[in-house]
Structure formats: C-alpha cells, structure tokens
Design a protein around this motif. Structure first.
Motif, PDB file in Angstrom:
ATOM      1  N   SER A 110      52.211 -44.239  -5.254  1.00 13.71           N
ATOM      2  CA  SER A 110      52.336 -42.954  -5.951  1.00 13.71           C
ATOM      3  C   SER A 110      53.609 -42.893  -6.789  1.00 13.71           C
ATOM      4  CB  SER A 110      52.300 -41.797  -4.940  1.00 13.71           C
ATOM      5  OG  SER A 110      53.515 -41.689  -4.220  1.00 13.71           O
ATOM      6  N   ILE A 117      47.380 -37.004  -7.196  1.00 15.93           N
ATOM      7  CA  ILE A 117      46.524 -37.717  -6.240  1.00 15.93           C
ATOM      8  C   ILE A 117      45.309 -36.850  -5.921  1.00 15.93           C
ATOM      9  CG2 ILE A 117      46.384 -38.643  -3.900  1.00 15.93           C
ATOM     10  CD1 ILE A 117      49.417 -39.224  -4.124  1.00 15.93           C
ATOM     11  N   VAL A 129      43.943 -45.172  -2.871  1.00 14.85           N
ATOM     12  CA  VAL A 129      44.519 -43.939  -3.392  1.00 14.85           C
ATOM     13  C   VAL A 129      43.820 -43.645  -4.704  1.00 14.85           C
ATOM     14  CG1 VAL A 129      46.596 -42.718  -4.119  1.00 14.85           C
ATOM     15  CG2 VAL A 129      46.755 -44.473  -2.345  1.00 14.85           C
ATOM     16  N   PHE A 131      43.662 -41.414  -8.207  1.00 13.91           N
ATOM     17  CA  PHE A 131      44.547 -40.685  -9.111  1.00 13.91           C
ATOM     18  C   PHE A 131      43.757 -40.002 -10.223  1.00 13.91           C
ATOM     19  CE2 PHE A 131      47.288 -44.082  -7.442  1.00 13.91           C
ATOM     20  CZ  PHE A 131      48.403 -43.343  -7.036  1.00 13.91           C
TER      21      PHE A 131
END
Length: 241
Positions: A110, A117, A129, A131
C-alpha cells in the motif's frame, strides 16, 4: 477479554481461564493470544493444554458479538473444558509467523501503490490487495520497490490514538470501503519506519517487528478486476525467471 496479540504479536502461548462454552462448542476465555478472523487475516489455529496434560485442538478463531470477544473453535470430537478450568494456549506459530510476514507485506504494497484499497485477503503463501486504480503498472517494478522497503529493515511498531485523532487525520485510512471499528475510544495504528516515516494506518492485525523479517517477496500477478480495479497477488520467494 484481554486480547494479548494487540500489544505482543510474538506471544506464542499464554495461560487463560475458561469463561464460557457455547452450544456450538466455541470456547471463551478471560484472555487470549489467538487472533480472530478479521480484516482479511484468517484466525489462528493451535491447541489448548489442559491441567491434566490433555489437548484441545483449535482449528479456527472468529470474533463473537464484538471485536473484543474471540471464539476459539475446537476440532470435532475434542473434550470440552468446564467454566473455570485453567488452560495454556499454544499457537501454531509457524503458520502465524507466515501470516504476520504476509500482512506486513500487504502494508508495504500500500506504500508502493498509494491508491485506495478496495479489498484484501491474507494467506500463508499467496495474499492479495485490490486497489482502485485504472492505469497499468509493471509487476517487476513493484516487486523491486517492495524489496527495497524489505531490505531497508524499517522498524514496525504499534501506536494507540484517540478516535478524535483519526477524525483529524482521515487520510490515515487507506481502505475505500471499510472504516476502522469504533466504540472503545481509541484506535490502533501500525507504524512503519522511525516516527512512522514510511507508513501509518489503522489495523488490528498481527505484524512482524521489522520489514526485513518479511523476507523475499514478489508480485505474482496483477489482475484487472473491473474498469478501475487492479488485484495484486503477493507471494513469498524470488520472482520466477
């Protein structure tokens, strides 16, 4: 219930007293070192050691009525303790450490990708993750930037702030859809770098003490999940040739 992992993620075992046994078999205690499934990180597994030396295998941990209540789920056919019994809790430490390394790696991602997120999931070998971003990005470049942060051996620490402090600094929250839980009057920040020089964000999960402990990682793939959503998959080890 005292959640010992919040202040010491390296606590592998602890003593506890049984405070309840639910009809579904879940065991409650006065304190625990077991993290419960939350925020994309799976709950801990391990076993309870009884006073007579017997074992109760724990196959999962989830939150109860509130985040402050951890329910320990025993395997089928395990002997059930009685309220008031004293136990020694033992984590499956090898599994927990992998999750700590992975969760910390997600925080580093991040930093490298400073976009909102939209989702995350931590696992022992392959985490993701998501985005909110439209442009493409080179996974080898992201991997190199991640490894720069790992090799820098930045300290990872915990800081507690008041709810009002978060209200005054809303940019601390990186998640687009999920807000940090309120109700206790304070929030836990995971800080990376001296004086949070690398990153600082609300998180209740478990993490390693320094970025070097994450070890070698790479971006396995970047998937397009909608017009403005990209899913990054983090894996342990060097990137394949």
């Amino acid at each position: 219930m005292a959640l010992l992992f919040l202040d010491d993620a390296y606590l592998k075992s602890c003593e506890a007293v049984v405070t309840g046994v639910r009809e579904d078999g879940a065991i409650l205690t006065d304190r625990t070192c077991f993290y419960a499934t939350s925020g994309g990180q799976p709950g801990d597994t391990g076993h309870f050691e009884r006073a007579d030396g017997g074992r109760i295998e724990i196959v999962g941990t989830v939150t109860g009525e509130t985040k402050q209540q951890v329910l320990h789920i025993p395997a089928l056919g395990q002997p059930m303790p009685a309220i008031g019994d004293r136990l020694i809790m033992h984590l499956d430490w090898e599994r927990r450490l992998k999750l700590m390394r992975m969760h910390t790696a997600c925080h580093l991602l991040s930093v490298v990708c400073p976009f909102p997120i939209t989702g995350a999931s931590v696992s022992e070998d392959d985490s993701r993750v998501d985005f909110d971003m439209a442009e493409t990005i080179d996974k080898a470049e992201v991997t190199e930037k991640l490894m720069q942060l790992v090799r820098a051996d930045h300290p990872v620490s915990i800081e507690w702030i008041a709810d009002a402090d978060l209200d005054a600094n809303p940019g601390l929250v990186k998640s687009k859809n999920v807000r940090p839980p309120r109700g206790t009057g304070r929030l836990r920040l995971v800080c990376i770098g001296e004086a949070s020089s690398v990153d600082s964000q609300p998180c209740g999960g478990t993490h390693v003490r320094s970025t070097a402990e994450v070890g070698e990682i790479h971006i396995g793939k970047i998937e397009k999940k909608g017009k403005e959503n990209r899913r990054f998959r983090i894996r342990f080890g060097a990137a394949p040739d």
